[in-house]
Design a protein around this motif. Sequence first.
Motif, PDB file in Angstrom:
ATOM      1  N   LEU A 274      -0.665  -5.353   1.864  1.00  0.00           N
ATOM      2  CA  LEU A 274       0.309  -6.321   2.358  1.00  0.00           C
ATOM      3  C   LEU A 274       1.718  -5.737   2.318  1.00  0.00           C
ATOM      4  O   LEU A 274       2.484  -5.858   3.278  1.00  0.00           O
ATOM      5  CB  LEU A 274       0.252  -7.597   1.516  1.00  0.00           C
ATOM      6  CG  LEU A 274       1.378  -8.620   1.743  1.00  0.00           C
ATOM      7  CD1 LEU A 274       1.329  -9.146   3.173  1.00  0.00           C
ATOM      8  CD2 LEU A 274       1.273  -9.774   0.757  1.00  0.00           C
TER       9      LEU A 274
ATOM     10  N   PRO B 113       6.092 -13.028  -0.599  1.00  0.00           N
ATOM     11  CA  PRO B 113       5.731 -11.605  -0.569  1.00  0.00           C
ATOM     12  C   PRO B 113       6.441 -10.790  -1.641  1.00  0.00           C
ATOM     13  O   PRO B 113       6.000  -9.702  -1.991  1.00  0.00           O
ATOM     14  CB  PRO B 113       6.156 -11.164   0.842  1.00  0.00           C
ATOM     15  CG  PRO B 113       7.222 -12.135   1.243  1.00  0.00           C
ATOM     16  CD  PRO B 113       6.825 -13.430   0.613  1.00  0.00           C
TER      17      PRO B 113
ATOM     18  N   ALA C 157       2.033  -7.767   8.297  1.00  0.00           N
ATOM     19  CA  ALA C 157       1.517  -8.702   7.303  1.00  0.00           C
ATOM     20  C   ALA C 157       2.636  -9.211   6.403  1.00  0.00           C
ATOM     21  O   ALA C 157       2.702 -10.407   6.082  1.00  0.00           O
ATOM     22  CB  ALA C 157       0.437  -8.024   6.458  1.00  0.00           C
TER      23      ALA C 157
END
Length: 212
Positions: free
Chosen positions: A66, A130, A72
């Motif tokens: 990721l 993230p 992503a």
Amino acid sequence: MTSMTQIVAFGGVVLLGAMSPGPDFAVVVRRSAVSGRGYGMAAALGISMGVFAWVVAAATGVAALLAASAAAFTVVKVVGAAYLLYLGVKALRSALRRGEEPRPDVAADPGRRSPWAAFAEGLLTNVLNPKAALFFVALVPQFVGGGASLADTLVLSLIALGGTVTWFLVVAAIVGTLRKAFARPAVRRAVDGLTGVALIGLGVKLAAAGRP
């Protein structure tokens, strides 16, 4: 095999990360102040499960994929920022609402009166961030090597879950103890307003963040 020294060091770093101000903290505080201690604890459990998932993802290489993938990373970032903005706007709308004082157990979740909604809110706030992936991608490899066993991964994941849930349960308990003060309309609006602004600010900051 993960040593006791590594376990203590890993748990300490994760705990410091959990204690740093961020969307997780804002969600637990607002849930505890507005809906009660039980809702705050449910949100804390959701956040902790998100941390558990990130540690497993980092140890197995999923989080690294990721972090390495621009597409992503951007998708998770945009979705996460939109979710924080949604929570922030919802809190501000509650702060600006006038008239009859809403019932605490309903106000935070109109139409969804179960603590599961608070759990889901905490979980989504964490897993859609993230920056959490980047944090654990940088941290976990320092404690487990490429040939780490399933047991080592599980131990570190449980340590991360335990440290995170302990911290946020303490936060929920403290804020929940002050529930009577937070139940006052003026204080309630201030809590909603401050956490709403904080969540919106964090959402904007996340949306503008780039990969290091």
